[in-house]
Design a protein around this motif. Structure first.
Motif, short mmCIF file in Angstrom:
data_model
loop_
_atom_site.label_atom_id
_atom_site.label_comp_id
_atom_site.label_asym_id
_atom_site.label_seq_id
_atom_site.Cartn_x
_atom_site.Cartn_y
_atom_site.Cartn_z
N GLU A 1 0.72 6.65 -6.95
CA GLU A 1 -0.37 7.60 -7.15
C GLU A 1 0.14 9.04 -7.22
N HIS A 2 1.20 9.33 -6.46
CA HIS A 2 1.77 10.68 -6.47
C HIS A 2 2.84 10.86 -7.55
N SER B 1 0.82 -1.21 0.00
CA SER B 1 0.00 0.00 0.00
C SER B 1 0.86 1.26 0.00
N ALA B 2 1.95 1.23 0.74
CA ALA B 2 2.85 2.39 0.76
C ALA B 2 3.43 2.65 -0.63
N GLN C 1 2.06 1.72 -3.45
CA GLN C 1 0.97 2.12 -4.33
C GLN C 1 0.67 3.61 -4.19
N ARG C 2 0.78 4.14 -2.97
CA ARG C 2 0.57 5.58 -2.76
C ARG C 2 1.68 6.41 -3.39
#
Length: 394
Positions: free
Chosen positions: A230-231, A223-224, A226-227
């Motif tokens: 996203e940025h 998840s880290a 993936q974020r």
């Protein structure tokens, strides 16, 4: 921090990793030393020359014969043999006329059958132990190493990168600690991991609400990343590689084909029950045979020579052999069962289990080596990338 960007790295806070009772002792080859050449840690380490020499008879700690049930088992069947010997001497007028050849033949055949079953049983247990060590824990270590290599190669020393690497690697080490804790049934309270700075207070609260804690950590890593994607700070290609690594690590720990698939699944009960019953029957048959043969030998020792000469030396030899048989055969059978039992739980804190501290240390040294290699790239390796030219048609 777990891994600093400087050449001289301080020892991380998790050097005293332990469960419940405090720090775990290092293996002989896993003790921390100063200097760039750190020793290699191993899951099991012993001197093979010493173990295969005559000194093996003087070593009990960590062996199958150091268990209390083995001694009780041997004493129990020795007492049974002594009782049978006494019954034969008291109930028979002429014990020397008893023919023991058929009884000895039956015991020989049954002992050979039991030996074959125990070899198969022990082989299955060793293969399960090796699968846990290589297929699951080894797969987890490979996944953690691949992730450290990916971070070291694709994230040079920019602002915020050391914190990202430390976070990811801290999660990796926390996951392996939680794996051992879950196998030992001590993962209910995670305050020890907070004291070792492997988890924060918030992470502790979130994990204590979950059941599969070692696998949940890899969701946090994915998840880290993936974020970051996203940025716009991580390419989709690298994110896909991270997903594959996290999935491989989660699979190495899960109950499908991972560590807990072996730990939560015992050998089939009918097979184990059949083997144990056969071992009991064979040990009792050995006790009966040894008791009867010993009674015949004792009677011959007290019998006077008339028409047939009697050798006292031979009868003493027979008596001593029966004592050795009735002690060693049941003891060896029980030792095999104890060995299989210990191999079925390789993540405990016993002397014979996989060294939790040694495994942790080896993972840390591998990650530190890849971190240093990525931060301190040789000048020639950096120069060849600038000078490399692709010709048309290549």
């Amino acid at each position: 921090p777990l891994l600093s960007s400087a050449r001289h790295r301080p020892r991380p806070a998790y050097d005293a990793v332990g469960g419940g009772g405090g720090a775990l002792p290092l293996a002989a080859d896993a003790a921390p030393r100063a200097g760039p050449h750190e020793p290699r840690a191993s899951a099991t380490h012993y001197d093979m020359r010493c173990a295969s020499s005559v000194l093996a008879f003087a070593r009990f700690r960590g062996t199958a014969f150091a268990n209390y049930p083995v001694l009780v088992w041997a004493l129990g069947y020795t007492s049974a043999a002594a009782a049978i010997c006494g019954i034969v001497l008291l109930s028979s007028r002429h014990p020397e006329t008893i023919r023991v050849e058929r009884l000895c033949g039956v015991v020989s055949y049954s002992s050979a059958f039991i030996a074959a079953l125990m070899v198969i049983f022990l082989l299955a247990a060793v293969r399960r132990w090796w699968a846990v060590r290589i297929g699951t824990l080894g797969g987890f270590a490979c996944a953690a190493g691949d992730l450290a290599m990916l971070l070291a190669a694709h994230f040079p020393l920019f602002e915020g990168v050391p914190e990202l690497k430390n976070l990811v690697l801290r999660y990796c080490f926390a996951s392996i600690e939680l794996t051992f804790m879950q196998a030992q049934g001590t993962d209910g309270v995670l305050a020890g991991l907070v004291q070792q700075e492997l988890l924060t207070d918030e992470e502790q609260r979130k994990l204590e609400e979950l059941s599969s804690k070692p696998q949940a950590i890899w969701i946090w890593i994915a998840s880290a990343m993936q974020r970051l994607a996203e940025h716009g700070k991580l390419s989709s290609r690298i994110l896909l590689l991270v997903y594959r690594i996290c999935a491989r690590a989660r699979g190495a720990l899960g109950r499908g084909r991972g560590t807990f698939a072996y730990l939560d699944t015992q050998l089939p009960f009918p097979h184990v029950h059949f083997l144990c019953v056969c071992i009991h029957l064979n040990s009792f048959a050995v006790a009966v045979k040894c008791g009867v043969v010993a009674a015949v030998a004792l009677c011959n020792l007290h019998r006077t020579e008339k028409d047939i000469p009697i050798s006292d030396t031979e009868n003493i030899q027979v008596l001593v052999l029966q004592v050795c048989f009735v002690v060693c055969v049941p003891a060896l059978s029980r030792a095999v069962l104890e060995t299989v039992t210990s191999l079925g739980e390789p993540l405990k804190e016993g002397y014979h289990d996989i060294s939790r501290r040694s495994y942790h240390e080896r993972m840390r040294w591998e990650c530190e080596a890849m971190q240093c290699a990525g931060e301190e790239l040789p000048a020639e390796a950096a120069q060849v990338a600038h000078e490399f030219q692709v010709r048309e048609g290549d």
